[in-house]
Design a protein around this motif. Structure first.
Motif, mmCIF file in Angstrom:
data_model
loop_
_atom_site.group_PDB
_atom_site.id
_atom_site.type_symbol
_atom_site.label_atom_id
_atom_site.label_comp_id
_atom_site.label_asym_id
_atom_site.label_seq_id
_atom_site.Cartn_x
_atom_site.Cartn_y
_atom_site.Cartn_z
ATOM 1 N N LEU A 71 60.949 6.602 40.707
ATOM 2 C CA LEU A 71 60.738 5.152 40.632
ATOM 3 C C LEU A 71 60.289 4.673 39.250
ATOM 4 O O LEU A 71 60.441 3.493 38.939
ATOM 5 N N GLY A 97 58.101 0.382 42.785
ATOM 6 C CA GLY A 97 58.441 0.538 44.187
ATOM 7 C C GLY A 97 57.188 0.785 44.992
ATOM 8 O O GLY A 97 56.127 1.103 44.451
ATOM 9 N N VAL A 102 64.038 4.091 48.413
ATOM 10 C CA VAL A 102 63.414 2.900 47.829
ATOM 11 C C VAL A 102 64.085 2.562 46.501
ATOM 12 O O VAL A 102 64.385 1.395 46.219
#
Length: 351
Positions: free
Chosen positions: A120, A295, A95
């Motif tokens: 993230l 994300g 991601v």
């Protein structure tokens, strides 16, 4: 809306193993046919299963990982053992790299949260992410957060949860002005911890539609569209509700089998009972989003069946298609302001 969505799948997470994870992903294709999967895990285990699922095999790529995170591992242990090499880590990193629009894992919640925060990062203005789940109510559904990511919380963090929940409810439920409530031991203003009472004061001064405190029995009654609490309390409430549903179902089965007339009554009302079963089955609403991250991360219940995994995948695809992460960031900036970084600042002064 995205024409195609790619979901990174932690193929080794959960209590029931990759067989159920992959079966659930294939089931999700019936609802979300424009979905591709990057499946991370032990190729020797995943490949034979995928071979038996031709529809999933056509839209999936296996990425071999030597390490999987156990459900019992502490977050610190998981980070030491699985950093950069585990199926969970690599799925999340897909991601970050833009290879996938979201990740679904039924694995260790603490490890998933710890890795997601490292890989993230959090959105500007968010100190701690929260897990948001859908809670069936008499009038529909509510968003409850946090249900497992945090223990305790400051007043400011409760406010951040409220903002994220507000944005989530607007997008998922299409509500113009969601009702926000804080879970508490009573509805009276003088009840609760100091942090809870301070959070209520801040939310009262905010542009959000804060309606006050909500007791535990008010969640299912639809007292608010968004219920804010810390992960410790929220997880206990969630597991208690799940246990109560199982208990009720057991009582109902016993009652329906207690006599011939009860069995005849069941046959006459079978469709109604089947509808009730569907309504109460937690697998049909499985999947909690980690709100506050840069994300999309969706956590499935570790014991979910294929229907539950499919529900979690469906949620991840819907969120990715709606561009929710960006929209939540915009609302956070509008309500909290990116400069709202000091705990002593009141919310009203940052709008």
């Amino acid at each position: 809306m995205l024409e195609q969505v790619t979901i990174a799948l932690d193929g080794m997470g959960g209590d029931k193993g990759p067989e159920v994870i992959l079966a659930g992903a294939e089931l999700a294709l019936l609802h979300k046919p424009r979905t591709n999967f990057l499946i991370y895990g032990d190729e020797a285990q995943l490949k034979p299963i995928l071979h038996r699922l031709p529809a999933l095999a056509k839209v999936s790529t296996i990425h071999h990982c030597d390490v999987s995170i156990s459900m019992e591992a502490k977050p610190s242990q998981a980070l030491r053992q699985g950093r950069k090499v585990s199926s969970m880590w690599q799925a999340i990193d897909a991601v970050r790299q833009g290879k996938a629009q979201g990740i679904v894992s039924a694995g260790n919640t603490g490890a998933l949260m710890a890795m997601s925060k490292i890989i993230l990062k959090t959105l500007p203005g968010i100190e701690r992410p929260a897990i948001a789940c859908f809670w069936p109510t008499i009038g529909g559904e509510a968003v409850v957060l946090d249900v497992g990511a945090t223990i305790g919380g400051t007043a400011r963090q409760y406010v951040q949860f409220a903002v994220m929940g507000d944005a989530y409810a607007r997008i998922i439920f299409g509500l113009e002005n969601p009702r926000i409530g804080i879970l508490n031991i009573g509805e009276e203003e003088m009840k609760g911890t100091d942090n809870v009472k301070e959070a209520a004061e801040l939310l009262t001064e905010s542009p959000l539609n804060f309606t006050g405190f909500v007791e535990g029995n008010g969640i299912g009654q639809g007292a608010a569209d968004v219920i804010v609490t810390d992960g410790f309390t929220g997880n206990i409430a969630l597991k208690t509700a799940e246990g109560t549903a199982i208990q009720f179902a057991s009582y109902l089965r016993h009652a329906l089998n207690s006599s011939l007339m009860s069995k005849i009554g069941y046959l006459l009302a079978r469709r109604a009972f089947q509808a009730l079963k569907m309504r109460m089955d937690p697998n049909n609403a499985n999947g909690g989003m980690f709100l506050g991250l840069n994300g999309i991360v969706v956590k499935s219940h570790g014991g979910a069946n294929r229907t539950g995994i499919a529900s979690a995948v469906d949620l991840a695809v819907e969120i990715a298609s709606a561009g929710i992460a960006t929209r939540i960031a915009d609302e956070l900036d509008m309500v909290l302001g990116t400069q709202a970084t000091t705990p002593e600042k009141k919310l009203a002064s940052t709008v």
